[in-house]
Motif scaffolding. Structure first.
Motif, PDB file in Angstrom:
ATOM      1  N   LEU A 147       0.856  -1.206   0.000  1.00  0.00           N
ATOM      2  CA  LEU A 147       0.000   0.000   0.000  1.00  0.00           C
ATOM      3  C   LEU A 147       0.880   1.239   0.000  1.00  0.00           C
ATOM      4  N   ARG A 148       0.638   2.131  -0.985  1.00  0.00           N
ATOM      5  CA  ARG A 148       1.344   3.413  -0.974  1.00  0.00           C
ATOM      6  C   ARG A 148       0.507   4.419  -0.214  1.00  0.00           C
ATOM      7  N   GLU A 149       1.104   5.122   0.721  1.00  0.00           N
ATOM      8  CA  GLU A 149       0.313   6.149   1.421  1.00  0.00           C
ATOM      9  C   GLU A 149      -0.156   7.174   0.398  1.00  0.00           C
ATOM     10  N   ILE A 197      10.102 -10.781  -1.196  1.00  0.00           N
ATOM     11  CA  ILE A 197       9.382 -10.032  -2.249  1.00  0.00           C
ATOM     12  C   ILE A 197       9.151  -8.603  -1.779  1.00  0.00           C
ATOM     13  N   LYS A 198       8.752  -8.454  -0.534  1.00  0.00           N
ATOM     14  CA  LYS A 198       8.455  -7.128  -0.003  1.00  0.00           C
ATOM     15  C   LYS A 198       9.711  -6.268   0.035  1.00  0.00           C
ATOM     16  N   TYR A 199      10.778  -6.812   0.634  1.00  0.00           N
ATOM     17  CA  TYR A 199      12.025  -6.036   0.737  1.00  0.00           C
ATOM     18  C   TYR A 199      12.630  -5.799  -0.642  1.00  0.00           C
ATOM     19  N   ARG A 208      15.823   2.599  -7.924  1.00  0.00           N
ATOM     20  CA  ARG A 208      15.351   3.244  -9.164  1.00  0.00           C
ATOM     21  C   ARG A 208      15.245   4.739  -8.967  1.00  0.00           C
ATOM     22  N   LEU A 209      14.662   5.094  -7.858  1.00  0.00           N
ATOM     23  CA  LEU A 209      14.397   6.500  -7.568  1.00  0.00           C
ATOM     24  C   LEU A 209      15.702   7.260  -7.332  1.00  0.00           C
ATOM     25  N   THR A 210      16.588   6.640  -6.593  1.00  0.00           N
ATOM     26  CA  THR A 210      17.871   7.289  -6.277  1.00  0.00           C
ATOM     27  C   THR A 210      18.709   7.448  -7.539  1.00  0.00           C
ATOM     28  N   HIS A 242       6.673   4.788 -14.800  1.00  0.00           N
ATOM     29  CA  HIS A 242       6.313   5.108 -13.413  1.00  0.00           C
ATOM     30  C   HIS A 242       7.522   5.201 -12.499  1.00  0.00           C
ATOM     31  N   PHE A 243       7.329   5.946 -11.429  1.00  0.00           N
ATOM     32  CA  PHE A 243       8.338   6.003 -10.360  1.00  0.00           C
ATOM     33  C   PHE A 243       9.675   6.530 -10.873  1.00  0.00           C
ATOM     34  N   LEU A 244       9.614   7.575 -11.688  1.00  0.00           N
ATOM     35  CA  LEU A 244      10.847   8.161 -12.248  1.00  0.00           C
ATOM     36  C   LEU A 244      10.915   9.659 -11.988  1.00  0.00           C
ATOM     37  N   ARG A 245      10.133  10.144 -11.004  1.00  0.00           N
ATOM     38  CA  ARG A 245      10.125  11.590 -10.756  1.00  0.00           C
ATOM     39  C   ARG A 245      11.275  11.969  -9.800  1.00  0.00           C
ATOM     40  N   PRO A 246      12.192  12.831 -10.224  1.00  0.00           N
ATOM     41  CA  PRO A 246      13.276  13.213  -9.318  1.00  0.00           C
ATOM     42  C   PRO A 246      12.732  14.037  -8.149  1.00  0.00           C
ATOM     43  N   PRO A 248      13.732  15.170  -3.603  1.00  0.00           N
ATOM     44  CA  PRO A 248      14.713  15.341  -2.528  1.00  0.00           C
ATOM     45  C   PRO A 248      15.135  14.024  -1.882  1.00  0.00           C
ATOM     46  N   GLY A 249      14.704  12.909  -2.471  1.00  0.00           N
ATOM     47  CA  GLY A 249      15.038  11.611  -1.886  1.00  0.00           C
ATOM     48  C   GLY A 249      13.799  10.965  -1.313  1.00  0.00           C
ATOM     49  N   TYR A 250      13.915   9.724  -0.877  1.00  0.00           N
ATOM     50  CA  TYR A 250      12.732   9.005  -0.410  1.00  0.00           C
ATOM     51  C   TYR A 250      12.563   9.154   1.100  1.00  0.00           C
ATOM     52  N   CYS A 254       8.445   3.386   5.092  1.00  0.00           N
ATOM     53  CA  CYS A 254       8.871   2.112   4.489  1.00  0.00           C
ATOM     54  C   CYS A 254      10.257   2.127   3.879  1.00  0.00           C
ATOM     55  N   PHE A 255      10.465   2.957   2.845  1.00  0.00           N
ATOM     56  CA  PHE A 255      11.752   2.881   2.141  1.00  0.00           C
ATOM     57  C   PHE A 255      12.944   3.045   3.083  1.00  0.00           C
ATOM     58  N   PRO A 256      12.974   4.099   3.905  1.00  0.00           N
ATOM     59  CA  PRO A 256      14.151   4.256   4.778  1.00  0.00           C
ATOM     60  C   PRO A 256      14.342   3.045   5.695  1.00  0.00           C
ATOM     61  N   ALA A 313       5.047  17.047   4.547  1.00  0.00           N
ATOM     62  CA  ALA A 313       4.758  15.605   4.437  1.00  0.00           C
ATOM     63  C   ALA A 313       5.828  14.953   3.557  1.00  0.00           C
ATOM     64  N   PHE A 314       6.070  13.637   3.763  1.00  0.00           N
ATOM     65  CA  PHE A 314       7.154  12.976   3.029  1.00  0.00           C
ATOM     66  C   PHE A 314       6.834  12.878   1.544  1.00  0.00           C
ATOM     67  N   LYS A 315       5.530  13.022   1.223  1.00  0.00           N
ATOM     68  CA  LYS A 315       5.096  13.087  -0.175  1.00  0.00           C
ATOM     69  C   LYS A 315       3.682  13.627  -0.176  1.00  0.00           C
ATOM     70  N   LEU A 397      11.868  21.454  -5.715  1.00  0.00           N
ATOM     71  CA  LEU A 397      12.488  20.128  -5.561  1.00  0.00           C
ATOM     72  C   LEU A 397      11.639  19.019  -6.171  1.00  0.00           C
ATOM     73  N   ARG A 398      10.449  19.370  -6.637  1.00  0.00           N
ATOM     74  CA  ARG A 398       9.559  18.330  -7.182  1.00  0.00           C
ATOM     75  C   ARG A 398       9.161  18.609  -8.628  1.00  0.00           C
ATOM     76  N   ASN A 399       9.810  19.641  -9.233  1.00  0.00           N
ATOM     77  CA  ASN A 399       9.423  20.028 -10.601  1.00  0.00           C
ATOM     78  C   ASN A 399       7.908  20.143 -10.696  1.00  0.00           C
TER      79      ASN A 399
HETATM   80  C1  UDX Z   1       6.067   2.453  -0.527  1.00  0.00           C
HETATM   81  C2  UDX Z   1       5.833   1.414  -1.601  1.00  0.00           C
HETATM   82  O1  UDX Z   1       5.522   2.062  -2.835  1.00  0.00           O
HETATM   83  C3  UDX Z   1       4.645   0.542  -1.198  1.00  0.00           C
HETATM   84  O2  UDX Z   1       4.443  -0.476  -2.173  1.00  0.00           O
HETATM   85  C4  UDX Z   1       4.965  -0.106   0.149  1.00  0.00           C
HETATM   86  O3  UDX Z   1       3.904  -0.931   0.575  1.00  0.00           O
HETATM   87  C5  UDX Z   1       5.204   0.974   1.186  1.00  0.00           C
HETATM   88  O4  UDX Z   1       6.280   1.823   0.757  1.00  0.00           O
HETATM   89  P1  UDX Z   1       5.080   4.755   0.255  1.00  0.00           P
HETATM   90  O5  UDX Z   1       6.265   4.761   1.161  1.00  0.00           O
HETATM   91  O6  UDX Z   1       3.748   5.094   0.783  1.00  0.00           O
HETATM   92  O7  UDX Z   1       4.939   3.277  -0.447  1.00  0.00           O
HETATM   93  O8  UDX Z   1       5.380   5.819  -0.881  1.00  0.00           O
HETATM   94  P2  UDX Z   1       5.846   5.797  -2.389  1.00  0.00           P
HETATM   95  O9  UDX Z   1       4.787   6.395  -3.198  1.00  0.00           O
HETATM   96  O10 UDX Z   1       6.396   4.481  -2.793  1.00  0.00           O
HETATM   97  O11 UDX Z   1       7.087   6.854  -2.337  1.00  0.00           O
HETATM   98  C6  UDX Z   1       8.199   6.535  -1.542  1.00  0.00           C
HETATM   99  C7  UDX Z   1       9.120   7.755  -1.564  1.00  0.00           C
HETATM  100  O12 UDX Z   1       9.635   7.954  -2.893  1.00  0.00           O
HETATM  101  C8  UDX Z   1       8.415   9.054  -1.194  1.00  0.00           C
HETATM  102  O13 UDX Z   1       9.305   9.843  -0.417  1.00  0.00           O
HETATM  103  C9  UDX Z   1       8.160   9.727  -2.538  1.00  0.00           C
HETATM  104  O14 UDX Z   1       8.137  11.139  -2.461  1.00  0.00           O
HETATM  105  C10 UDX Z   1       9.352   9.276  -3.339  1.00  0.00           C
HETATM  106  N1  UDX Z   1       9.101   9.240  -4.779  1.00  0.00           N
HETATM  107  C11 UDX Z   1       8.246   8.305  -5.276  1.00  0.00           C
HETATM  108  C12 UDX Z   1       9.770  10.136  -5.610  1.00  0.00           C
HETATM  109  O15 UDX Z   1      10.548  10.978  -5.146  1.00  0.00           O
HETATM  110  N2  UDX Z   1       9.583  10.046  -6.956  1.00  0.00           N
HETATM  111  C13 UDX Z   1       8.745   9.116  -7.506  1.00  0.00           C
HETATM  112  O16 UDX Z   1       8.620   9.087  -8.736  1.00  0.00           O
HETATM  113  C14 UDX Z   1       8.051   8.228  -6.637  1.00  0.00           C
END
Ligand code: UDX
Length: 421
Positions: A147-149, A197-199, A208-210, A242-246, A248-250, A254-256, A313-315, A397-399
């Motif tokens: 689940l993505r927040e 699978i999750k990790y 990918r993002l970094t 998907h998931f290619l937007r530059p 300030p980092g993640y 979850c990710f950290p 917010a983190f996103k 920072l988010r274009n």
């Molecule tokens: C993530 C995984 O996507 C989800 O599958 C898992 O269950 C929980 O962790 P989430 O942390 O809610 O979900 O956010 P996500 O949308 O994945 O973004 C993670 C981070 O990457 C955020 O800080 C977001 O701003 C950043 N991000 C994401 C970008 O900077 N660019 C992108 O293109 C996508």
């Protein structure tokens, strides 16, 4: 069927409301009295688009109730989901104390053979170890969440896949049957593969993002436009758009946490995951790179400089500030004497002065940083912003913003990886 969900947080509430939406009778166990009071009163302790409606639907249908005791919630359940926090411990490995305490509690209270599903993200090998320890008392199944927040309800109702890890065929079948109302690919595997699978997914997405963030920094130096670059890359079906937007980092919960936990797991497994370590290091460097750019934009010294920040917010789409890059950058700026005023439509932080709206956050600012990609920021009148700022620099920072609108207001515009925007 009768379902229990232990833990009324970001994941647990979506799981509970989603299961109720599928017609199951759901009892939620929530140990935090304040949170439980909110939930029983029909209020949501978190912001998540569409969740309030789904909760209301479940409650109205008498399929969703809240309980202070885990045993009350789980004692009549066919399946109990554990949606409990597994925060990083001191060495980076996940702290499993809450999960293990609840598993022990349920092992003593539930009928032998009761099915308990680990939905929390736990280190690889955890579920298998717990299953062996509880053999004969509980049957453990792994069912990681994806689940993505900000889009968690959609992600629950339209999942790319449902992963079920089990070494007990019957238990796996019971858990899979709960999701029958969804048109989703159900992947059945063993307990340990389900965890990896999750990790693996989160570690890959963070990588990918970094990688894209690094490309954006290079684009700034070589004069390329990162948005064209990622569009061109994304046309390759092996990469996808998907998931290619530059940025300030993640950040987030979850990710950290998951990248650090995967590093700990790989170290314990005797493999130095240098690639992922470099991702973690590069993600941290991204914030230093951005702070360096801001310092340069403000003449090399941040002492007493007033900076407006749009977004904490983190996103976008969530009020979650956990591991927020915006707040980490704000903290770094403040450590050099800068004064930060921030605005966010949903999130709130005690670490910075929170202004009531974006214009107020820009008041007296020499520089404005767009740190979270809330769509609301795109419609702010930039001439009003220019009128209240003491400087003219906007650093996006988010274009997110339209460079022409910013410049037409008499401001200067810098973004990540778009030197000629
Ligand atoms: C993530 C995984 O996507 C989800 O599958 C898992 O269950 C929980 O962790 P989430 O942390 O809610 O979900 O956010 P996500 O949308 O994945 O973004 C993670 C981070 O990457 C955020 O800080 C977001 O701003 C950043 N991000 C994401 C970008 O900077 N660019 C992108 O293109 C996508």
């Amino acid at each position: 069927m009768d379902v229990a969900v232990i833990g009324g947080g970001y994941v647990g509430l979506v799981q509970a409301a989603g299961m109720a939406h599928l017609g199951h009778r759901v009892r939620v166990g929530e140990a935090d009295p304040a949170k439980l009071e909110e939930l029983e009163a029909g209020r949501l302790p978190i912001y998540e688009k569409g969740l309030a409606e789904l909760m209301d639907e479940g409650r109205a249908g008498g399929r969703l109730t809240f309980h202070g005791s885990n045993v009350d919630a789980a004692s009549t359940a066919d399946v109990t989901f554990l949606c409990l926090p597994t925060p990083p411990g001191v060495d980076g490995a996940a702290d499993l104390s809450v999960v293990e305490a609840v598993v022990r509690e349920l092992a003593h209270a539930l009928e032998a053979g009761s099915i308990v599903v680990i939905k929390s993200t736990v280190p690889v090998g955890t579920t298998s170890r717990l299953a062996k320890r509880l053999a004969g008392r509980l049957r453990l199944v792994g069912n990681p969440e994806f689940l993505r927040e900000g889009s968690a309800v959609t992600d629950f109702l339209r999942p790319d896949r449902v992963v079920i890890g089990a070494d007990d065929e019957d238990a796996a079948e019971v858990v899979a049957s709960l999701y029958e109302g969804l048109d989703a690919r159900v992947l059945r595997t063993d307990l340990t593969s389900a965890e990896l699978i999750k990790y693996g997914a989160n570690g890959y997405l963070a990588t990918r993002l970094t990688f894209v963030n690094a490309l954006a920094n290079i684009a700034d130096s070589v004069g390329a436009d990162i948005l064209d670059v990622v569009e061109g890359m994304g046309l390759d079906p092996r990469i996808g758009p998907h998931f290619l937007r530059p940025g300030p980092g993640y950040g987030g919960s979850c990710f950290p946490k998951d990248t650090i936990a995967l590093l700990a797991t790989s170290r314990q497994a005797g493999y130095e995951f240098t690639l992922l370590q470099s991702v973690v290091d590069a993600d941290r460097s991204q914030r230093h790179w951005i702070v360096g750019n801001i310092r340069r934009m403000l003449g090399g010294d941040l002492a007493d400089k007033r900076i407006g920040m749009w977004g904490v917010a983190f996103k976008a789409g969530t009020d979650d500030i956990r591991e927020s890059p915006a707040l980490k950058i704000a903290s770094m700026l403040r450590s050099e004497g800068a004064v930060i005023a921030a605005s966010d439509p949903e999130a709130h932080s005690l670490d910075v002065e929170m202004a009531p709206d974006p214009i107020a956050a820009a008041k007296g600012a020499e520089l404005l940083v767009v740190a979270t990609e809330w769509p609301e920021f795109r419609s702010v009148d930039m001439t009003e912003v220019a009128a209240v700022m003491s400087g003219t620099a906007v650093y996006d920072l988010r274009n997110l913003l339209d460079p022409a609108r910013v410049r037409n207001a008499g401001l200067t515009y810098q973004a990540l990886g778009r030197p000629h925007a």
